[in-house]
Design a protein around this motif. Sequence first.
Motif, PDB file in Angstrom:
ATOM      1  N   SER A 263       0.834  -1.210   0.000  1.00 60.92           N
ATOM      2  CA  SER A 263       0.000   0.000   0.000  1.00 60.92           C
ATOM      3  C   SER A 263       0.866   1.257   0.000  1.00 60.92           C
ATOM      4  O   SER A 263       0.330   2.365  -0.062  1.00 60.92           O
ATOM      5  N   ARG A 264       2.159   1.095   0.099  1.00 62.59           N
ATOM      6  CA  ARG A 264       3.081   2.224   0.179  1.00 62.59           C
ATOM      7  C   ARG A 264       2.677   3.173   1.303  1.00 62.59           C
ATOM      8  O   ARG A 264       2.261   4.321   1.071  1.00 62.59           O
TER       9      ARG A 264
ATOM     10  N   GLU B 202      -3.063   8.771   6.145  1.00 58.53           N
ATOM     11  CA  GLU B 202      -3.982   7.636   6.018  1.00 58.53           C
ATOM     12  C   GLU B 202      -4.775   7.449   7.312  1.00 58.53           C
ATOM     13  O   GLU B 202      -5.960   7.159   7.274  1.00 58.53           O
TER      14      GLU B 202
ATOM     15  N   PRO C  77      -7.804   4.363   2.464  1.00 64.44           N
ATOM     16  CA  PRO C  77      -7.331   5.181   1.339  1.00 64.44           C
ATOM     17  C   PRO C  77      -8.297   6.308   1.019  1.00 64.44           C
ATOM     18  O   PRO C  77      -7.912   7.322   0.413  1.00 64.44           O
TER      19      PRO C  77
ATOM     20  N   ALA D 290       8.069   6.666 -11.991  1.00 65.57           N
ATOM     21  CA  ALA D 290       7.669   5.639 -12.955  1.00 65.57           C
ATOM     22  C   ALA D 290       7.991   5.951 -14.404  1.00 65.57           C
ATOM     23  O   ALA D 290       8.270   5.046 -15.183  1.00 65.57           O
TER      24      ALA D 290
ATOM     25  N   LEU E 166      -7.502  10.356  -7.822  1.00 65.59           N
ATOM     26  CA  LEU E 166      -7.170  11.728  -7.444  1.00 65.59           C
ATOM     27  C   LEU E 166      -8.325  12.467  -6.756  1.00 65.59           C
ATOM     28  O   LEU E 166      -8.407  12.433  -5.557  1.00 65.59           O
TER      29      LEU E 166
ATOM     30  N   ARG F 148      -3.495  -1.499  -9.096  1.00 67.86           N
ATOM     31  CA  ARG F 148      -2.623  -0.901  -8.080  1.00 67.86           C
ATOM     32  C   ARG F 148      -1.437  -0.188  -8.740  1.00 67.86           C
ATOM     33  O   ARG F 148      -1.075   0.932  -8.379  1.00 67.86           O
TER      34      ARG F 148
ATOM     35  N   GLN G 112      -0.667   3.793  -8.508  1.00 68.44           N
ATOM     36  CA  GLN G 112       0.583   4.288  -7.919  1.00 68.44           C
ATOM     37  C   GLN G 112       1.499   4.949  -8.944  1.00 68.44           C
ATOM     38  O   GLN G 112       2.599   5.370  -8.620  1.00 68.44           O
ATOM     39  N   SER G 113       1.035   5.049 -10.187  1.00 71.29           N
ATOM     40  CA  SER G 113       1.910   5.555 -11.263  1.00 71.29           C
ATOM     41  C   SER G 113       1.955   7.067 -11.355  1.00 71.29           C
ATOM     42  O   SER G 113       2.821   7.630 -12.022  1.00 71.29           O
TER      43      SER G 113
ATOM     44  N   LEU H 209      -0.268   8.698 -12.993  1.00 74.85           N
ATOM     45  CA  LEU H 209      -0.825   9.064 -14.300  1.00 74.85           C
ATOM     46  C   LEU H 209      -2.280   9.530 -14.198  1.00 74.85           C
ATOM     47  O   LEU H 209      -2.828  10.063 -15.160  1.00 74.85           O
ATOM     48  N   HIS H 210      -2.916   9.313 -13.064  1.00 75.10           N
ATOM     49  CA  HIS H 210      -4.234   9.867 -12.767  1.00 75.10           C
ATOM     50  C   HIS H 210      -5.265   9.672 -13.872  1.00 75.10           C
ATOM     51  O   HIS H 210      -5.819  10.651 -14.382  1.00 75.10           O
TER      52      HIS H 210
ATOM     53  N   ASN I 197      -0.960   9.623 -25.489  1.00 72.65           N
ATOM     54  CA  ASN I 197       0.295   9.141 -24.930  1.00 72.65           C
ATOM     55  C   ASN I 197       0.109   8.614 -23.503  1.00 72.65           C
ATOM     56  O   ASN I 197       0.668   7.583 -23.124  1.00 72.65           O
TER      57      ASN I 197
ATOM     58  N   GLN J 298       0.701   4.818 -21.936  1.00 79.20           N
ATOM     59  CA  GLN J 298       1.454   4.492 -20.722  1.00 79.20           C
ATOM     60  C   GLN J 298       0.612   3.609 -19.791  1.00 79.20           C
ATOM     61  O   GLN J 298       1.110   2.655 -19.204  1.00 79.20           O
TER      62      GLN J 298
ATOM     63  N   LEU K 102       1.227  -0.368 -18.691  1.00 81.43           N
ATOM     64  CA  LEU K 102       1.288  -0.857 -17.314  1.00 81.43           C
ATOM     65  C   LEU K 102       0.361  -2.058 -17.133  1.00 81.43           C
ATOM     66  O   LEU K 102       0.714  -3.047 -16.487  1.00 81.43           O
TER      67      LEU K 102
ATOM     68  N   TYR L 189      -6.804   4.303  -5.331  1.00 81.58           N
ATOM     69  CA  TYR L 189      -5.859   5.225  -4.695  1.00 81.58           C
ATOM     70  C   TYR L 189      -4.473   4.599  -4.696  1.00 81.58           C
ATOM     71  O   TYR L 189      -4.356   3.380  -4.760  1.00 81.58           O
ATOM     72  N   PRO L 190      -3.447   5.401  -4.527  1.00 79.57           N
ATOM     73  CA  PRO L 190      -2.122   4.804  -4.383  1.00 79.57           C
ATOM     74  C   PRO L 190      -2.059   3.812  -3.221  1.00 79.57           C
ATOM     75  O   PRO L 190      -1.328   2.825  -3.293  1.00 79.57           O
ATOM     76  N   ASP L 191      -2.834   4.042  -2.183  1.00 80.37           N
ATOM     77  CA  ASP L 191      -2.734   3.158  -1.018  1.00 80.37           C
ATOM     78  C   ASP L 191      -3.922   2.212  -0.839  1.00 80.37           C
ATOM     79  O   ASP L 191      -3.986   1.509   0.163  1.00 80.37           O
ATOM     80  N   GLY L 192      -4.840   2.165  -1.787  1.00 81.41           N
ATOM     81  CA  GLY L 192      -5.947   1.239  -1.624  1.00 81.41           C
ATOM     82  C   GLY L 192      -7.005   1.395  -2.694  1.00 81.41           C
ATOM     83  O   GLY L 192      -6.808   2.116  -3.676  1.00 81.41           O
TER      84      GLY L 192
END
Lengths: 526, 526
Positions: A158-159, A219, A236, A330, B210, B290, B294-295, B297-298, B335, B339, B343, B437-440
């Motif tokens: 989950s970073r 968090e 999250p 990334a 986001l 995930r 976490q990239s 890139l939203h 583009n 990406q 992924l 989300y980046p964390d979940g």
Amino acid sequence: MTGTAERSWWGWGTTDRALGDDECAATAALLPGLPDRPRPVPTLSDLALPASRLSPPSSLPLSGSVPDRARHTYGKAYRDVVRALSGELAGAPDAVAFPRDERDVVDVLDWAGSAGVVVVPFGGGSSVVGGVEYRGERPWVSLDLTGLDRVLEVDPVSRAARIQAGALGPVLEDQLRPHDLTLRHFPQSFQFSTLGGWLATRAGGHYATLHTHIDDLVESMRVVTPAGVSQSWRLPGSGAGPSPDRLFLGSEGTLGVITEAWMRLQGRPRFKASASVTFREAGAALDAVRTIAQSGLHPANCRLLDPGEAELAGTSTGEWVLVLGVESAAHPVANRLDQLTDLARGCGGAVADGGRDAGGVGGGDTAADTWRTAFLRMPYVRDGLARMSAIVETFETACTWDRVAELYATVGAEVGAAVREVTGGPGRITCRFTHVYPDGAAPYFTVVATGRPGSEVAMWDEVKTATMETLGRLGATITHHHAVGRNHRPGYDRQRPEPFAVALRAAKAALDPAGLLNPGVLIDAV
Amino acid sequence: MTGTAERSWWGWGTTDRALGDDECAATAALLPGLPDRPRPVPTLSDLALPASRLSPPSSLPLSGSVPDRARHTYGKAYRDVVRALSGELAGAPDAVAFPRDERDVVDVLDWAGSAGVVVVPFGGGSSVVGGVEYRGERPWVSLDLTGLDRVLEVDPVSRAARIQAGALGPVLEDQLRPHDLTLRHFPQSFQFSTLGGWLATRAGGHYATLHTHIDDLVESMRVVTPAGVSQSWRLPGSGAGPSPDRLFLGSEGTLGVITEAWMRLQGRPRFKASASVTFREAGAALDAVRTIAQSGLHPANCRLLDPGEAELAGTSTGEWVLVLGVESAAHPVANRLDQLTDLARGCGGAVADGGRDAGGVGGGDTAADTWRTAFLRMPYVRDGLARMSAIVETFETACTWDRVAELYATVGAEVGAAVREVTGGPGRITCRFTHVYPDGAAPYFTVVATGRPGSEVAMWDEVKTATMETLGRLGATITHHHAVGRNHRPGYDRQRPEPFAVALRAAKAALDPAGLLNPGVLIDAV
């Protein structure tokens, strides 16, 4: 980064970086009418502090030593530095608590509650708003959290990491580095402030756009209140009622003591690119920054310096300077930098020769590095100037784009007038924009003027009063990321909606019925 | 979009889109053991409602008509629809208030306070958590805000607008369109829910990453409380104490009535691109999502459907389907889509033939459109199935990535067991991930099972109890964006830190001392 250098008891940072007497005198040459030599720094062992009024049980981790008490008397605002330099330490805490774990925090609060002792949480002590001193009559304890400095758990999937609130910036980053993760929250005070302090004051960090405040990186939080320990769930995102964390974020030690938090982390950036762009006119520069902020390109750095500020940073020739930086863990980012510089050019900017680093792996910080070096040096220069009886202080705010140009001009005029009125000279007021949003920007002003030895604090306080009046009249926030503390109370009292004040006072009375916690900050108890 | 079609008084949306009797029967064929024909919809004029207990002054904009009272008895949860279809309306409001401006809102609250009448704010009435009904014994008024439906000011420079809280989604977007701006908040209920409802419940909107919740789009809010009107300042960002807006966001009508807000707008997207990617295994699909989350890139859209959900949406063959969408008002996005699909491919995904639209100006919604059509149709299908005595309901949650796979599996097993226990059959439990989300991530489950005529509500309530137990045990939020209301109270009471409950109760008691506002939601008054 903190290494073994000794922390200054009276000024910013570490003693090895403080300006020497000759440097102080040389730097002060930019202002007329200052003394020839800096005032001496009092010796810690010579300080006369009032006797402590407390006899706490020996089981508690409390110190009554003069050095500990002197170091915890003030934060690091200009007025704090001047008062410390003057040996004005009558308001020193009666004792300093050094808890080693959360149990100690609970024990100190329990004892304080029964003994009627005020408790002021203290992280790195870098407050510039009077957030860590106490101005009342009761006996008080400064609660130094830096003993709680460990990263307790890392969740690499989950970073995220569970981090104790007393960890200073470098201390927590050192523990995250082996996991190839970073919190990437770099306020100017990074080396000398703690996670708990950032959370309690809604600190502004590394990112000039998007995740500008520490709030977005949280968090869950753990907070010791006199009414019990609050632990929110690691989530999250959630829509379950008003966010519990958002009540404690910005509560500045008035509702509880933050002891740990699960924080969202990031991969360490591998790709970086930066550029600097110059503008001849304020209008073009602000248009460019607004266009960029509304583009959705989310640069990590997007700091605009006005000509005076650019000169202070040592990089300019009478023009506005925009420092742009993009980064990613990334993906290559050169293309994004091109899009950003195209937008800036479209508004009349010129990409500076040598100011562009297209980056690639590990690259890209040329312009940003120049600026950052000056940025991290600034508080030491301020302290040197303070020793020369110069007035040197900053204030920051934010407002929507429709008012940004007016705010910039009005602050220049009105605060400039106040400086002339108070000091008899023009002084210098410069500005950088530290954080930008699709709907507005956060200008950060620096005031430098000639002070009169012995009257510096009173002189600055007069200028500050004028500043708060101007910001309030224009509907600009009393603080974008420095917090309210005690110094910003008049502005905050004006800004805060009254029903919210009613709710906050009620919450405070319920969580801290004895009014132990940081009284005078944010709100007055009922 | 709302046009002139009549709103259903008992079910979702407009009557013209409701399933006909034959469609209901045909749709129900997917479940065994249901009746042959749907139960009839009661005629509004035949409904027997208890007599109103109120005689309000005629100066107030109140209606006691049976249709008005019936339409405001419930929200649109499955259990609401079934109760309405059963003619179970004993809890109808004694009157419905239709304020035309904020003054009316103040007057209604003043009168209610003096008369001891409960007030339940009502926006579009689309609550699926029991947020707009009342289960107590006091006389009560439903406060329908849809008369406050105007965009009062637009600030094109800051890209923000002052919007009245009662504006339904299409109503406010219609007023923003001439300015070439959009709020771009599209919950599933978009046509039938209001800005104020979104704010009061922390609604989830268009963006899968986001800015997932309406919270992030708020610049300032205006809230009428019994203790006065709260107006926060228009600010792009601030660090001045705990955020006043964040206390009212998610307060679900318990602290005050939101009457207007300055909202952050965006340029209308000119560039769009989308793709769908399939996966054979849950592990690979979740890894891909995930990695994307976490990239940095939203993507605007990043919705992952499990095989059952993909089948419901009519687009799959036993595989997991990830719908990706990117958009921008300023820049080409092809583009960025590349990406993202790279992924996904790197995690084992296959970009679907024909599922990719590289977009360009105005393009790019092929995959998203297919999904969205099914998505907007779902509540109507649910109502048709409800008429056939099927059990059809959704629930949603969020947790950190370290627990997502376990949560998905455990909910499938435990809620599946509850469905079997309650209905005697397996039912169907499907899942999509609506926000990441980046964390979940935020999984959104749909349950479809065979009900017994007359027992549907009790049967669902039993399943729901099991659901809340599972989510709570796994530390997943009781709601990611549906709100708490009355239905989620057991889960919320477990999740909410007790000191925060203490603070919230104190704030409620201070702002609403008579306990008028939406009692039973979030917290019980002291």
